[in-house]
Each structure stands twice: as C-alpha cells, then as structure tokens.
Design a protein around this motif. Structure first.
Motif, mmCIF file in Angstrom:
data_model
loop_
_atom_site.group_PDB
_atom_site.id
_atom_site.type_symbol
_atom_site.label_atom_id
_atom_site.label_comp_id
_atom_site.label_asym_id
_atom_site.label_seq_id
_atom_site.Cartn_x
_atom_site.Cartn_y
_atom_site.Cartn_z
ATOM 1 N N LEU A 56 -8.016 6.268 14.029
ATOM 2 C CA LEU A 56 -8.201 5.358 12.797
ATOM 3 C C LEU A 56 -6.843 4.903 12.282
ATOM 4 N N LEU A 57 -6.744 3.782 11.770
ATOM 5 C CA LEU A 57 -5.431 3.216 11.235
ATOM 6 C C LEU A 57 -5.305 3.882 9.956
ATOM 7 N N PRO A 58 -4.143 4.205 9.542
ATOM 8 C CA PRO A 58 -3.714 4.671 8.365
ATOM 9 C C PRO A 58 -3.714 3.774 7.227
ATOM 10 N N GLU A 59 -3.763 4.379 5.927
ATOM 11 C CA GLU A 59 -3.759 3.596 4.661
ATOM 12 C C GLU A 59 -2.325 3.078 4.563
ATOM 13 N N GLY A 60 -2.529 1.674 4.385
ATOM 14 C CA GLY A 60 -1.292 0.882 4.077
ATOM 15 C C GLY A 60 -0.800 0.346 5.324
ATOM 16 N N TRP A 61 -1.521 0.251 6.444
ATOM 17 C CA TRP A 61 -1.092 -0.417 7.810
ATOM 18 C C TRP A 61 -0.825 -1.766 7.889
ATOM 19 N N ASN A 62 -1.671 -2.314 6.851
ATOM 20 C CA ASN A 62 -1.460 -3.943 6.730
ATOM 21 C C ASN A 62 -1.112 -4.361 5.671
ATOM 22 N N ALA A 63 -0.094 -3.774 4.991
ATOM 23 C CA ALA A 63 0.497 -4.235 3.644
ATOM 24 C C ALA A 63 1.350 -5.379 3.754
ATOM 25 N N ASN A 64 1.951 -5.504 4.688
ATOM 26 C CA ASN A 64 2.472 -6.790 5.189
ATOM 27 C C ASN A 64 1.965 -7.407 6.337
ATOM 28 N N ARG A 65 1.458 -8.598 6.452
ATOM 29 C CA ARG A 65 0.504 -9.277 7.349
ATOM 30 C C ARG A 65 1.484 -9.937 8.555
ATOM 31 N N ASP A 66 2.770 -9.989 8.143
ATOM 32 C CA ASP A 66 3.891 -10.632 9.127
ATOM 33 C C ASP A 66 4.535 -9.388 9.767
ATOM 34 N N SER A 67 4.544 -8.326 9.229
ATOM 35 C CA SER A 67 5.340 -7.164 9.976
ATOM 36 C C SER A 67 4.527 -5.894 9.847
ATOM 37 N N TYR A 68 4.371 -5.364 11.143
ATOM 38 C CA TYR A 68 3.529 -4.155 11.435
ATOM 39 C C TYR A 68 4.474 -2.814 11.979
ATOM 40 N N ALA A 69 4.413 -1.717 11.466
ATOM 41 C CA ALA A 69 4.949 -0.679 12.017
ATOM 42 C C ALA A 69 4.042 0.478 12.193
ATOM 43 N N LEU A 70 3.684 1.373 13.199
ATOM 44 C CA LEU A 70 2.863 2.217 13.368
ATOM 45 C C LEU A 70 3.559 3.183 14.397
ATOM 46 N N ARG A 71 3.066 4.528 14.032
ATOM 47 C CA ARG A 71 3.647 5.597 14.845
ATOM 48 C C ARG A 71 2.685 6.475 15.610
ATOM 49 N N TYR A 72 2.696 6.621 16.812
ATOM 50 C CA TYR A 72 1.719 7.316 17.586
ATOM 51 C C TYR A 72 2.338 8.547 18.418
ATOM 52 N N ALA A 73 1.400 9.515 18.635
ATOM 53 C CA ALA A 73 1.947 10.460 19.634
ATOM 54 C C ALA A 73 1.094 10.350 20.944
ATOM 55 N N TYR A 74 1.708 10.488 21.960
ATOM 56 C CA TYR A 74 1.174 10.597 23.294
ATOM 57 C C TYR A 74 2.074 11.586 24.346
ATOM 58 N N ASP A 75 1.358 12.472 24.913
ATOM 59 C CA ASP A 75 1.829 13.485 25.815
ATOM 60 C C ASP A 75 3.093 14.314 25.097
ATOM 61 N N GLY A 76 2.875 14.442 23.877
ATOM 62 C CA GLY A 76 4.097 15.313 23.362
ATOM 63 C C GLY A 76 5.253 14.400 22.922
ATOM 64 N N GLN A 77 5.188 13.130 22.911
ATOM 65 C CA GLN A 77 6.335 12.155 22.782
ATOM 66 C C GLN A 77 5.744 11.214 21.717
ATOM 67 N N LEU A 78 6.926 10.817 20.788
ATOM 68 C CA LEU A 78 6.486 9.986 19.775
ATOM 69 C C LEU A 78 6.989 8.544 20.156
ATOM 70 N N PHE A 79 5.935 7.531 19.729
ATOM 71 C CA PHE A 79 6.231 6.053 20.075
ATOM 72 C C PHE A 79 6.005 5.444 18.851
ATOM 73 N N ILE A 80 6.662 4.227 18.553
ATOM 74 C CA ILE A 80 6.784 3.363 17.593
ATOM 75 C C ILE A 80 6.345 1.952 18.025
ATOM 76 N N LEU A 81 5.233 1.645 17.345
ATOM 77 C CA LEU A 81 4.556 0.286 17.579
ATOM 78 C C LEU A 81 5.070 -0.777 16.559
ATOM 79 N N HIS A 82 5.838 -1.865 17.145
ATOM 80 C CA HIS A 82 6.046 -2.825 15.719
ATOM 81 C C HIS A 82 5.490 -4.396 16.290
ATOM 82 N N GLY A 83 5.037 -4.865 15.183
ATOM 83 C CA GLY A 83 4.349 -6.136 15.304
ATOM 84 C C GLY A 83 5.010 -7.017 14.323
#
Length: 256
Positions: A56-83
């Motif tokens: 699920l998307l975390p609380e506060g993920w859409n606080a800014n509708r022009d800029s987004y930043a989310l963190r993900y884990a995959y295969d033991g590594q950290l990824f950052i998603l920016h929009g």
C-alpha cells in the motif's frame, strides 16, 4: 486471446480512490502498483523509513501533488522513486541506492491519464499496454537488470583474453629498457609480432630512442637510427633519410 494481467490494481484503487484528487496522483498510484506487482515493497515516503514493508501507499505520499518521493525495497536493495510534474509532464525517476543507477521516464499527463475518477484501469490510464511496456523497459529494467549485470560481472571468472590484457599492462625492467611483453608470451610467437617496434626503448630489437646509458661509439648503424648531435666535431652528423637510395641511380634524391 489471454486477458491482460492487471491483477491487484482494482483492489488498490478501491482502497485509495477517495483520497485521489488529481491526475498526477493517479499516475503515481499506477507506477506504485506496477512496482509492487514486480516484487517491490514500499518502505516509506521521502526520507522517512518505516519498519513494515507494504504493497500500500504510505500515509502522506500525496502531500505535494507536483512532487512525489517514495522508498522501496527489492532483492535486499533500497530504491527511491521520484515523480516531478513540470509543464504538464510527469518525470519519473527510479534510483538504486547501492549502484547509483537511475532510470528516467517522462509521461505527458493529459495524454497518459484519462481522468482521476473511474471504475477500472482502462478508464483511468490511456493505452495501458504501452504504458506498462514503458515502465518495464525504461524504468525497472534500466536499474534492476543493470544492477544484476554489474554484480555478475564482478564475480565472473577472468577469461583468457582479459588475463592477457591485464598481463600486458605489467611492465618488466630489463637492461635494455622496459619490456611490455605479457608474461608467458614467447619471443617469435604469432602474438609477439610488432611488440619490439612498439617499444620506444628498443627492447629485443626495433625501438626509436637511444638505450639507457648508451655511448655514441657503442651504437651500430641501423636503418631506423640516425645519430643527431649538437654540431660538427663531436662525432655526430645530421640526419640523413636517404641513406638507402634507389638501386641503379645513386644520385637520385627521392626526398628533394
């Protein structure tokens, strides 16, 4: 003909649709769904980590509708998603923290998102198949496949060709100069052709410079060497490129 695999999107949409108020949010939710569908799990928003991994998307993920930043884990590594939304274009970046590989995908928002109210994925996203292909090829594979490739390359056994190249970089000092010949390469072998001519100090023949510690009278005349000195009277002469003239006409100077 098989049905498109949109499994999980309808459930996610039902949970989140009441909080969606813009097309940019729909697009980020779409990207988030595709990441989780491919094994990514959300571990936070912005610079904040959360202990629990979630689809699920975390609380506060859409606080800014022009800029987004989310963190993900995959295969033991950290990824950052920016929009980031700029002039009607949503630019999405996926960064792998470990390898510092980053992918970039740009979406024209009005051409990609039909509306922010709808009943299913096709009513929200235009040309769903095309957008999914772009997310796969331009976003995920650019960082995940390259990251795996880099790890395999580092653990890959050295091939004979790469071994020969690494040996060629090692220099051996000899009384005649520096021998750049790879270790184990015998003189006169097929791979040895041209090595002497590439060495300016003339190891094992060839060469273009004087050997270290030479004396003028120790040097025998060679085709490629003309002694050059500061002037007459010191045992030197001016360079003469015509020391081997054409046969039958000794007075012909082909360089004049």
């Amino acid at each position: 003909m098989s049905e498109p695999d949109y499994y999980g999107f309808d459930t996610l949409w039902k949970l989140m649709e009441n909080s969606i108020e813009s097309k940019s949010e729909v697009l980020i939710l779409f990207v988030h769904w595709y990441l989780t569908k491919n094994g990514f799990l959300n571990v936070g928003v912005g610079d904040d980590d959360i202990d629990e991994r979630s689809e699920l998307l975390p609380e506060g993920w859409n606080a800014n509708r022009d800029s987004y930043a989310l963190r993900y884990a995959y295969d033991g590594q950290l990824f950052i998603l920016h929009g980031n939304l700029s002039n009607g274009t949503m630019i999405v970046n996926l960064l792998c923290i470990k390898t510092v590989l980053v992918s970039v995908v740009a979406f024209r928002l009005d051409e990609t998102v039909r509306a922010y109210r709808g009943n299913n994925l096709n009513s929200l996203i235009a040309n769903v198949g095309t957008q999914l292909s772009r997310l796969k090829n331009e976003m995920i594979q650019e960082v995940v496949a390259d990251s795996t490739k880099n790890s395999e390359t580092q653990t890959e056994p050295e091939s004979p060709t790469s071994t020969l190249r690494s040996q060629a970089a090692r220099h051996t000092c000899t009384p005649q100069g520096i021998d750049r010949r790879p270790s184990g390469l015998e003189v006169g072998s097929a791979y040895d052709v041209g090595y002497a001519d590439l060495n300016p100090l003339g190891v094992l023949g060839g060469g273009m410079l004087l050997p270290p510690g030479h004396r003028p009278h120790d040097i025998r005349p060679r085709i490629r060497f003309d002694r050059i000195g500061p002037g007459p009277g010191l045992g030197y002469r001016a360079p003469n490129p015509d020391h081997m003239r054409p046969p039958g006409n000794p007075d012909f100077d082909m360089f004049m």
